[in-house]
Design a protein around this motif. Structure first.
Motif, PDB file in Angstrom:
ATOM      1  N   VAL A 152       0.850  -1.200   0.000  1.00 32.32           N
ATOM      2  CA  VAL A 152       0.000   0.000   0.000  1.00 32.32           C
ATOM      3  C   VAL A 152       0.880   1.242   0.000  1.00 32.32           C
ATOM      4  N   ARG A 153       1.931   1.212   0.831  1.00 34.97           N
ATOM      5  CA  ARG A 153       2.841   2.358   0.908  1.00 34.97           C
ATOM      6  C   ARG A 153       3.495   2.613  -0.451  1.00 34.97           C
ATOM      7  N   LYS A 154       3.921   1.518  -1.115  1.00 34.20           N
ATOM      8  CA  LYS A 154       4.544   1.642  -2.443  1.00 34.20           C
ATOM      9  C   LYS A 154       3.589   2.295  -3.437  1.00 34.20           C
ATOM     10  N   LYS A 155       2.332   1.827  -3.430  1.00 37.59           N
ATOM     11  CA  LYS A 155       1.327   2.389  -4.332  1.00 37.59           C
ATOM     12  C   LYS A 155       1.113   3.861  -4.055  1.00 37.59           C
ATOM     13  N   ASN A 156       1.040   4.226  -2.774  1.00 36.10           N
ATOM     14  CA  ASN A 156       0.834   5.618  -2.401  1.00 36.10           C
ATOM     15  C   ASN A 156       2.006   6.481  -2.840  1.00 36.10           C
ATOM     16  N   MET A 157       3.202   5.964  -2.716  1.00 41.25           N
ATOM     17  CA  MET A 157       4.408   6.699  -3.133  1.00 41.25           C
ATOM     18  C   MET A 157       4.394   6.906  -4.643  1.00 41.25           C
ATOM     19  N   ALA A 158       3.974   5.875  -5.366  1.00 43.56           N
ATOM     20  CA  ALA A 158       3.945   5.946  -6.824  1.00 43.56           C
ATOM     21  C   ALA A 158       2.893   6.957  -7.288  1.00 43.56           C
ATOM     22  N   GLY A 159       1.832   7.094  -6.501  1.00 39.82           N
ATOM     23  CA  GLY A 159       0.740   7.981  -6.873  1.00 39.82           C
ATOM     24  C   GLY A 159       1.001   9.446  -6.586  1.00 39.82           C
ATOM     25  N   ILE A 160       2.056   9.718  -5.845  1.00 37.48           N
ATOM     26  CA  ILE A 160       2.339  11.123  -5.438  1.00 37.48           C
ATOM     27  C   ILE A 160       2.976  11.891  -6.589  1.00 37.48           C
TER      28      ILE A 160
END
Length: 94
Positions: A86-94
């Motif tokens: 989830v953290r990886k996805k959130n980082m990618a979405g920033i």
């Protein structure tokens, strides 16, 4: 004896939602006994609550090296992996 006291104090902190304090108590326990799996799974739970997924995963990995059928360790490691994803996805979405 000191080990039991520290473990109990750690568990009490968890019940109160004081996860940082509980981590400190469990870490002290580990200095006295590195083979006690419940300390690691308990600390992993605290790390999950604190969003420290990498640390939680490491504690679970350690338990599974000692006891390869520990259900709590498998479950909490899965939660840690999920948190990391989830953290990886959130980082990618920033």
């Amino acid at each position: 004896e000191k080990f039991k006291t520290l473990k109990t104090e750690g568990n009490d902190f968890v019940k109160k939602g004081k996860y940082e304090e509980a981590v400190n108590k469990y870490s002290e326990c580990m200095k006295l006994n590195t083979e006690e799996c419940t300390i690691y799974t308990n600390r992993a739970l605290c790390y999950l609550k604190l969003y420290k997924y990498e640390e939680a995963k490491q504690d679970c990995d350690h338990v599974l090296q000692i006891e390869d059928s520990n259900i709590k360790a498998f479950y909490r490691r899965a939660l840690a992996y999920k948190g990391l994803q989830v953290r990886k996805k959130n980082m990618a979405g920033i």
